[in-house]
Motif scaffolding. Structure first.
Motif, PDB file in Angstrom:
ATOM      1  N   ILE A 132       6.351  10.306 -42.663  1.00 24.52           N
ATOM      2  CA  ILE A 132       5.793  10.817 -41.405  1.00 24.52           C
ATOM      3  C   ILE A 132       5.255   9.678 -40.548  1.00 24.52           C
ATOM      4  CG2 ILE A 132       3.941  12.212 -40.396  1.00 24.52           C
ATOM      5  CD1 ILE A 132       4.261  14.127 -42.760  1.00 24.52           C
ATOM      6  N   PHE A 133       4.476   8.766 -41.172  1.00 30.34           N
ATOM      7  CA  PHE A 133       3.914   7.657 -40.411  1.00 30.34           C
ATOM      8  C   PHE A 133       4.989   6.684 -39.940  1.00 30.34           C
ATOM      9  CE2 PHE A 133      -0.096   8.811 -42.656  1.00 30.34           C
ATOM     10  CZ  PHE A 133      -0.856   9.044 -41.507  1.00 30.34           C
ATOM     11  N   GLU A 134       6.053   6.535 -40.714  1.00 33.12           N
ATOM     12  CA  GLU A 134       7.166   5.695 -40.270  1.00 33.12           C
ATOM     13  C   GLU A 134       7.841   6.291 -39.043  1.00 33.12           C
ATOM     14  OE1 GLU A 134       9.732   5.266 -43.616  1.00 33.12           O
ATOM     15  OE2 GLU A 134       8.607   3.598 -44.494  1.00 33.12           O
ATOM     16  N   ASP A 135       8.004   7.633 -39.036  1.00 33.76           N
ATOM     17  CA  ASP A 135       8.599   8.303 -37.880  1.00 33.76           C
ATOM     18  C   ASP A 135       7.709   8.164 -36.647  1.00 33.76           C
ATOM     19  OD1 ASP A 135      10.839   9.087 -39.239  1.00 33.76           O
ATOM     20  OD2 ASP A 135      10.059  11.070 -39.766  1.00 33.76           O
ATOM     21  N   ILE A 136       6.394   8.321 -36.837  1.00 35.42           N
ATOM     22  CA  ILE A 136       5.463   8.169 -35.718  1.00 35.42           C
ATOM     23  C   ILE A 136       5.534   6.755 -35.159  1.00 35.42           C
ATOM     24  CG2 ILE A 136       3.019   8.101 -35.088  1.00 35.42           C
ATOM     25  CD1 ILE A 136       2.564  10.362 -37.092  1.00 35.42           C
ATOM     26  N   ASN A 137       5.595   5.769 -36.067  1.00 40.61           N
ATOM     27  CA  ASN A 137       5.689   4.374 -35.642  1.00 40.61           C
ATOM     28  C   ASN A 137       6.970   4.122 -34.860  1.00 40.61           C
ATOM     29  OD1 ASN A 137       4.901   1.439 -35.814  1.00 40.61           O
ATOM     30  ND2 ASN A 137       6.851   1.368 -36.908  1.00 40.61           N
ATOM     31  N   ASN A 138       8.086   4.668 -35.356  1.00 38.98           N
ATOM     32  CA  ASN A 138       9.375   4.459 -34.693  1.00 38.98           C
ATOM     33  C   ASN A 138       9.435   5.150 -33.343  1.00 38.98           C
ATOM     34  OD1 ASN A 138      10.420   2.894 -36.791  1.00 38.98           O
ATOM     35  ND2 ASN A 138      11.180   4.680 -37.897  1.00 38.98           N
ATOM     36  N   GLN A 139       8.796   6.316 -33.236  1.00 43.29           N
ATOM     37  CA  GLN A 139       8.873   7.084 -32.009  1.00 43.29           C
ATOM     38  C   GLN A 139       7.925   6.580 -30.934  1.00 43.29           C
ATOM     39  OE1 GLN A 139      10.801   9.707 -30.964  1.00 43.29           O
ATOM     40  NE2 GLN A 139      12.071   9.394 -32.761  1.00 43.29           N
ATOM     41  N   PHE A 140       6.712   6.141 -31.335  1.00 40.18           N
ATOM     42  CA  PHE A 140       5.685   5.902 -30.335  1.00 40.18           C
ATOM     43  C   PHE A 140       5.019   4.530 -30.362  1.00 40.18           C
ATOM     44  CE2 PHE A 140       5.700  10.508 -31.161  1.00 40.18           C
ATOM     45  CZ  PHE A 140       6.015  10.958 -29.887  1.00 40.18           C
ATOM     46  N   LEU A 141       5.016   3.830 -31.499  1.00 39.16           N
ATOM     47  CA  LEU A 141       4.161   2.654 -31.610  1.00 39.16           C
ATOM     48  C   LEU A 141       4.880   1.315 -31.506  1.00 39.16           C
ATOM     49  CD1 LEU A 141       1.745   3.864 -34.450  1.00 39.16           C
ATOM     50  CD2 LEU A 141       1.457   4.017 -31.968  1.00 39.16           C
ATOM     51  N   ASN A 142       6.092   1.206 -31.998  1.00 42.72           N
ATOM     52  CA  ASN A 142       6.716  -0.111 -31.920  1.00 42.72           C
ATOM     53  C   ASN A 142       7.252  -0.388 -30.509  1.00 42.72           C
ATOM     54  OD1 ASN A 142       9.299   1.044 -31.633  1.00 42.72           O
ATOM     55  ND2 ASN A 142       9.655   1.046 -33.825  1.00 42.72           N
ATOM     56  N   TYR A 143       7.455  -1.654 -30.209  1.00 37.58           N
ATOM     57  CA  TYR A 143       7.796  -2.051 -28.852  1.00 37.58           C
ATOM     58  C   TYR A 143       9.147  -1.502 -28.413  1.00 37.58           C
ATOM     59  CZ  TYR A 143       8.866  -4.867 -24.777  1.00 37.58           C
ATOM     60  OH  TYR A 143       9.209  -5.263 -23.518  1.00 37.58           O
ATOM     61  N   ASP A 144      10.066  -1.386 -29.335  1.00 38.39           N
ATOM     62  CA  ASP A 144      11.425  -0.989 -28.981  1.00 38.39           C
ATOM     63  C   ASP A 144      11.608   0.528 -29.010  1.00 38.39           C
ATOM     64  OD1 ASP A 144      13.996  -1.716 -28.155  1.00 38.39           O
ATOM     65  OD2 ASP A 144      14.782  -1.501 -30.186  1.00 38.39           O
ATOM     66  N   ASN A 145      10.537   1.285 -29.104  1.00 40.36           N
ATOM     67  CA  ASN A 145      10.703   2.734 -29.185  1.00 40.36           C
ATOM     68  C   ASN A 145      10.984   3.321 -27.812  1.00 40.36           C
ATOM     69  OD1 ASN A 145       8.241   4.090 -27.909  1.00 40.36           O
ATOM     70  ND2 ASN A 145       7.326   2.488 -29.172  1.00 40.36           N
ATOM     71  N   LYS A 146      11.483   4.557 -27.821  1.00 40.81           N
ATOM     72  CA  LYS A 146      11.919   5.204 -26.587  1.00 40.81           C
ATOM     73  C   LYS A 146      10.752   5.565 -25.671  1.00 40.81           C
ATOM     74  CE  LYS A 146      14.540   8.426 -28.430  1.00 40.81           C
ATOM     75  NZ  LYS A 146      15.499   9.561 -28.477  1.00 40.81           N
ATOM     76  N   PHE A 147       9.593   5.867 -26.258  1.00 42.67           N
ATOM     77  CA  PHE A 147       8.464   6.253 -25.419  1.00 42.67           C
ATOM     78  C   PHE A 147       8.012   5.090 -24.534  1.00 42.67           C
ATOM     79  CE2 PHE A 147       3.869   6.364 -24.697  1.00 42.67           C
ATOM     80  CZ  PHE A 147       3.781   7.524 -23.941  1.00 42.67           C
ATOM     81  N   ILE A 148       7.766   3.934 -25.150  1.00 41.46           N
ATOM     82  CA  ILE A 148       7.322   2.771 -24.373  1.00 41.46           C
ATOM     83  C   ILE A 148       8.396   2.348 -23.384  1.00 41.46           C
ATOM     84  CG2 ILE A 148       6.726   0.326 -24.519  1.00 41.46           C
ATOM     85  CD1 ILE A 148       5.220   0.872 -27.051  1.00 41.46           C
ATOM     86  N   LYS A 149       9.648   2.384 -23.829  1.00 42.55           N
ATOM     87  CA  LYS A 149      10.749   2.005 -22.931  1.00 42.55           C
ATOM     88  C   LYS A 149      10.811   2.951 -21.734  1.00 42.55           C
ATOM     89  CE  LYS A 149      14.561   0.699 -24.843  1.00 42.55           C
ATOM     90  NZ  LYS A 149      15.851   0.714 -25.567  1.00 42.55           N
ATOM     91  N   THR A 150      10.687   4.244 -21.991  1.00 40.69           N
ATOM     92  CA  THR A 150      10.708   5.230 -20.903  1.00 40.69           C
ATOM     93  C   THR A 150       9.532   5.020 -19.968  1.00 40.69           C
ATOM     94  OG1 THR A 150      11.763   6.852 -22.365  1.00 40.69           O
ATOM     95  CG2 THR A 150      10.748   7.689 -20.356  1.00 40.69           C
ATOM     96  N   PHE A 151       8.355   4.818 -20.543  1.00 39.28           N
ATOM     97  CA  PHE A 151       7.133   4.639 -19.755  1.00 39.28           C
ATOM     98  C   PHE A 151       7.236   3.401 -18.858  1.00 39.28           C
ATOM     99  CE2 PHE A 151       2.847   2.838 -19.297  1.00 39.28           C
ATOM    100  CZ  PHE A 151       2.194   3.900 -18.695  1.00 39.28           C
ATOM    101  N   LEU A 152       7.660   2.282 -19.431  1.00 38.57           N
ATOM    102  CA  LEU A 152       7.743   1.041 -18.661  1.00 38.57           C
ATOM    103  C   LEU A 152       8.834   1.092 -17.596  1.00 38.57           C
ATOM    104  CD1 LEU A 152       7.243  -1.631 -21.482  1.00 38.57           C
ATOM    105  CD2 LEU A 152       5.573  -0.853 -19.793  1.00 38.57           C
ATOM    106  N   PHE A 153       9.983   1.647 -17.961  1.00 38.34           N
ATOM    107  CA  PHE A 153      11.097   1.694 -17.015  1.00 38.34           C
ATOM    108  C   PHE A 153      10.833   2.669 -15.868  1.00 38.34           C
ATOM    109  CE2 PHE A 153      15.168  -0.415 -18.508  1.00 38.34           C
ATOM    110  CZ  PHE A 153      14.498  -1.365 -19.248  1.00 38.34           C
ATOM    111  N   LEU A 154      10.016   3.698 -16.102  1.00 37.15           N
ATOM    112  CA  LEU A 154       9.674   4.599 -14.998  1.00 37.15           C
ATOM    113  C   LEU A 154       8.807   3.900 -13.962  1.00 37.15           C
ATOM    114  CD1 LEU A 154       9.115   8.042 -16.766  1.00 37.15           C
ATOM    115  CD2 LEU A 154      10.810   7.500 -14.997  1.00 37.15           C
ATOM    116  N   PHE A 155       8.230   2.758 -14.320  1.00 38.27           N
ATOM    117  CA  PHE A 155       7.511   1.930 -13.357  1.00 38.27           C
ATOM    118  C   PHE A 155       8.436   0.888 -12.734  1.00 38.27           C
ATOM    119  CE2 PHE A 155       3.384   3.092 -15.443  1.00 38.27           C
ATOM    120  CZ  PHE A 155       2.810   3.629 -14.307  1.00 38.27           C
ATOM    121  N   THR A 156       9.168   0.190 -13.578  1.00 41.00           N
ATOM    122  CA  THR A 156       9.965  -0.926 -13.080  1.00 41.00           C
ATOM    123  C   THR A 156      11.339  -0.504 -12.554  1.00 41.00           C
ATOM    124  OG1 THR A 156      10.811  -1.349 -15.325  1.00 41.00           O
ATOM    125  CG2 THR A 156       8.822  -2.528 -14.656  1.00 41.00           C
ATOM    126  N   LYS A 157      11.985   0.440 -13.248  1.00 40.12           N
ATOM    127  CA  LYS A 157      13.309   0.917 -12.852  1.00 40.12           C
ATOM    128  C   LYS A 157      13.406   2.434 -13.023  1.00 40.12           C
ATOM    129  CE  LYS A 157      15.562  -3.369 -14.360  1.00 40.12           C
ATOM    130  NZ  LYS A 157      16.584  -3.947 -15.288  1.00 40.12           N
TER     131      LYS A 157
END
Length: 264
Positions: free
Chosen positions: A34-59
């Motif tokens: 469970i914690f590995e899934d949470i890390n992959n989804q939300f916490l590591n730099y290459d996850n989709k959440f951070i990528k989506t969040f940052l790109f909605l600002f920059t692109k």
């Protein structure tokens, strides 16, 4: 072996489904998983959440147009992203209602103006009677209901001005991503600033201005129009939303009058 998500036949050596892209999981569920899934989804730099969040600002056009054009795995699904934003709103409302209730009263707006008038005990807008916490509980519902109206507004504005690039559903996607982004930012900044004792009305004013600026920015990037063209459409969208708002106020007032007459 079958994919547990879409029932596609897979080879035993496959780690991902070639049909739906889901990861093949053969191990039993544990806390570590469970914690590995949470890390992959939300916490590591290459996850989709951070990528989506940052790109909605920059692109923002990259995220929104990718989803509209069929890309579903590169960024977080628009419904999931909006759901995450509403979850943050729920956390914000909990903190505001339980720890910052005194900081968000109407006395910040009206001061002691109501104290100068008589018979304010039955006035629902008087600071002493107005229950902001109760209104706060409907914040998520308000956000949900505003998306269709803003989508109609952008669709009508661009239809009128001749930029008929997207259908109505695609305008809903645009407004969902935009709304989710500003909801996340608003929730995070509201919580942080309230913790430092910043005036709630000052927070709201700053966030509102940034919201309008970001909306203009998203429209310009998505439709790739000139500054003045984007400004014209932006103002038209604001006028349409204002018309919806005024119509809603009039409708509520009429209903209130009818109810009052029947009771009288």
């Amino acid at each position: 072996m079958l994919c547990k998500n879409c029932n596609t036949d897979l080879q035993n050596t496959q780690k991902y489904c070639f049909e739906c892209g889901a990861k093949v999981i053969n191990n039993r569920l544990t806390l570590k998983n469970i914690f590995e899934d949470i890390n992959n989804q939300f916490l590591n730099y290459d996850n989709k959440f951070i990528k989506t969040f940052l790109f909605l600002f920059t692109k923002p056009e990259e995220v929104i147009l990718s989803f509209i054009n069929g890309t579903r795995k590169k960024y977080i699904n628009v419904i999931q992203y909006f759901a995450i934003s509403l979850t943050l709103v729920g956390f914000q409302i909990f903190l505001m209602n339980n720890f910052f209730n005194d900081a968000i009263g109407l006395d910040e707006i009206y001061g002691d103006a109501f104290s100068k008038f008589e018979h304010q005990e039955n006035n629902p807008f008087s600071p002493s009677n107005f229950d902001y916490a109760q209104i706060n509980n409907y914040q998520s519902l308000i956000y949900i209901l505003t998306v269709p109206f803003s989508a109609i507004a952008t669709w009508i504005a661009y239809f009128i001005t001749g930029y008929r690039k997207f259908n109505f559903t695609e305008h809903v996607v645009l407004n969902l991503y935009y709304s989710a982004q500003i909801i996340i930012i608003s929730a995070v900044f509201t919580i942080i600033f309230l913790c430092f004792g910043v005036s709630f009305m000052l927070i709201t004013s700053i966030i509102t201005l940034l919201t309008f600026a970001y909306f203009f920015y998203v429209l310009k990037r998505i439709f790739n129009t000139k500054f003045l063209d984007t400004l014209g459409v932006f103002l038209l969208v604001m006028l349409i939303i204002l018309a919806f708002f005024l119509a809603l106020i009039i409708l509520v007032a009429i209903i209130g009058i009818i109810i009052a007459i029947k009771k009288g």
